[in-house]
Design a protein around this motif. Structure first.
Motif, PDB file in Angstrom:
ATOM      1  N   SER A   5     -16.828  19.893  47.453  1.00  0.00           N
ATOM      2  CA  SER A   5     -17.105  18.260  47.438  1.00  0.00           C
ATOM      3  C   SER A   5     -16.758  17.044  46.919  1.00  0.00           C
ATOM      4  CB  SER A   5     -18.423  18.333  46.786  1.00  0.00           C
ATOM      5  OG  SER A   5     -19.124  18.887  48.035  1.00  0.00           O
ATOM      6  N   GLN A   6     -16.083  16.957  45.747  1.00  0.00           N
ATOM      7  CA  GLN A   6     -15.672  16.030  44.368  1.00  0.00           C
ATOM      8  C   GLN A   6     -14.641  16.332  44.849  1.00  0.00           C
ATOM      9  OE1 GLN A   6     -15.371  17.691  40.711  1.00  0.00           O
ATOM     10  NE2 GLN A   6     -16.988  17.580  40.554  1.00  0.00           N
ATOM     11  N   GLY A  10     -13.641  11.627  48.057  1.00  0.00           N
ATOM     12  CA  GLY A  10     -12.583  10.689  47.119  1.00  0.00           C
ATOM     13  C   GLY A  10     -11.835   9.937  48.636  1.00  0.00           C
ATOM     14  N   ILE A  11     -11.541  10.777  49.798  1.00  0.00           N
ATOM     15  CA  ILE A  11     -10.946  10.965  50.467  1.00  0.00           C
ATOM     16  C   ILE A  11     -11.879  10.234  51.600  1.00  0.00           C
ATOM     17  CG2 ILE A  11      -9.321  11.941  49.833  1.00  0.00           C
ATOM     18  CD1 ILE A  11      -9.596  14.282  51.358  1.00  0.00           C
ATOM     19  N   LEU A  12     -13.368  10.710  51.608  1.00  0.00           N
ATOM     20  CA  LEU A  12     -13.576  10.652  53.352  1.00  0.00           C
ATOM     21  C   LEU A  12     -13.876   9.050  53.600  1.00  0.00           C
ATOM     22  CD1 LEU A  12     -16.173  12.074  55.028  1.00  0.00           C
ATOM     23  CD2 LEU A  12     -17.814  11.544  53.448  1.00  0.00           C
ATOM     24  N   GLU A  13     -14.107   8.153  52.766  1.00  0.00           N
ATOM     25  CA  GLU A  13     -14.153   6.799  53.135  1.00  0.00           C
ATOM     26  C   GLU A  13     -12.716   5.651  54.041  1.00  0.00           C
ATOM     27  OE1 GLU A  13     -13.632   2.333  51.466  1.00  0.00           O
ATOM     28  OE2 GLU A  13     -15.850   3.433  50.444  1.00  0.00           O
ATOM     29  N   GLY A  14     -11.571   7.337  53.731  1.00  0.00           N
ATOM     30  CA  GLY A  14     -10.049   6.396  54.328  1.00  0.00           C
ATOM     31  C   GLY A  14     -10.383   7.372  55.768  1.00  0.00           C
ATOM     32  N   ILE A  50     -22.108   5.750  53.851  1.00  0.00           N
ATOM     33  CA  ILE A  50     -21.022   4.978  53.969  1.00  0.00           C
ATOM     34  C   ILE A  50     -20.522   3.736  54.741  1.00  0.00           C
ATOM     35  CG2 ILE A  50     -18.103   5.634  54.288  1.00  0.00           C
ATOM     36  CD1 ILE A  50     -18.823   8.327  53.429  1.00  0.00           C
ATOM     37  N   LEU A  51     -21.111   3.692  55.741  1.00  0.00           N
ATOM     38  CA  LEU A  51     -21.067   3.292  57.535  1.00  0.00           C
ATOM     39  C   LEU A  51     -21.659   1.862  56.518  1.00  0.00           C
ATOM     40  CD1 LEU A  51     -21.463   5.235  60.647  1.00  0.00           C
ATOM     41  CD2 LEU A  51     -20.114   4.787  59.087  1.00  0.00           C
ATOM     42  N   LEU A  52     -22.504   2.153  55.830  1.00  0.00           N
ATOM     43  CA  LEU A  52     -23.640   0.794  55.610  1.00  0.00           C
ATOM     44  C   LEU A  52     -22.872   0.358  54.435  1.00  0.00           C
ATOM     45  CD1 LEU A  52     -27.542   1.598  55.405  1.00  0.00           C
ATOM     46  CD2 LEU A  52     -26.162   0.360  56.662  1.00  0.00           C
ATOM     47  N   ARG A  53     -21.871   0.538  53.796  1.00  0.00           N
ATOM     48  CA  ARG A  53     -21.026  -0.134  52.293  1.00  0.00           C
ATOM     49  C   ARG A  53     -19.784  -0.331  53.001  1.00  0.00           C
ATOM     50  NH1 ARG A  53     -20.136   4.368  49.517  1.00  0.00           N
ATOM     51  NH2 ARG A  53     -18.218   4.896  50.089  1.00  0.00           N
ATOM     52  N   GLU A  92      -1.677   5.155  49.380  1.00  0.00           N
ATOM     53  CA  GLU A  92      -2.491   5.726  47.974  1.00  0.00           C
ATOM     54  C   GLU A  92      -1.850   7.578  48.524  1.00  0.00           C
ATOM     55  OE1 GLU A  92      -2.643   4.441  45.331  1.00  0.00           O
ATOM     56  OE2 GLU A  92      -2.362   2.697  46.300  1.00  0.00           O
ATOM     57  N   TRP A  93      -3.043   7.484  49.569  1.00  0.00           N
ATOM     58  CA  TRP A  93      -2.514   9.110  50.175  1.00  0.00           C
ATOM     59  C   TRP A  93      -1.119   9.579  50.311  1.00  0.00           C
ATOM     60  CZ3 TRP A  93      -5.670  13.209  50.305  1.00  0.00           C
ATOM     61  CH2 TRP A  93      -5.169  13.611  50.850  1.00  0.00           C
TER      62      TRP A  93
END
Length: 109
Positions: A5-6, A10-14, A50-53, A92-93
C-alpha cells in the motif's frame, strides 16, 4: 498500512494520469482499468480523492457525458499541466526503476 500500500500510494497518481492520457475515463471505469493491470487492491474510495486533488491542481478536467445506462458520468481528461506532470512522472519513474531492478536482480542470483 502494508508495504504494498505504501509503495502503491507513491505511484498511483502517475498510473491514473497515464490511464487518463490513453483515453477519457470516468471513475468506475478507471477502477476497472487499474484492476485489469493487476492493481486489484485499489478501491474506488481511494481513486475519487485522487481525482478531486488532480482536478484542484488543474492536471485533469472533468466533462459530464450521457451514459448508455443511468445518469450522466464525469469523464476525465488531461490538461496541458497534466501532460507535463505525466512526463515528469515518467522521467522520475525511469530514474528509479532501473536501479531498483538491478538491486533486486542481485538478490535472485
Amino acid at each position: 498500512m502494508s508495504l504494498r500500500s505504501q509503495l502503491l500510494k507513491g505511484i498511483l497518481e502517475g498510473c491514473i494520469l497515464s490511464i487518463i492520457d490513453q483515453e477519457a475515463v470516468y471513475g468506475y471505469k478507471l477502477s476497472i482499468k487499474l484492476q485489469q493491470f493487476g492493481l486489484n487492491d485499489v478501491s474506488e474510495g481511494s481513486i475519487y480523492p485522487i481525482l478531486l486533488r488532480l482536478q484542484k491542481e488543474k492536471l485533469i478536467e472533468g466533462e459530464m457525458r450521457p451514459s448508455p445506462s443511468g445518469p450522466k458520468r464525469k469523464y476525465y481528461k488531461l490538461t496541458q499541466n497534466g501532460i507535463t506532470a505525466l512526463n515528469e512522472f515518467y522521467s522520475e519513474w525511469q530514474s528509479i526503476q532501473f536501479p531498483v531492478e538491478k538491486i533486486i536482480q542481485r538478490r535472485s542470483k
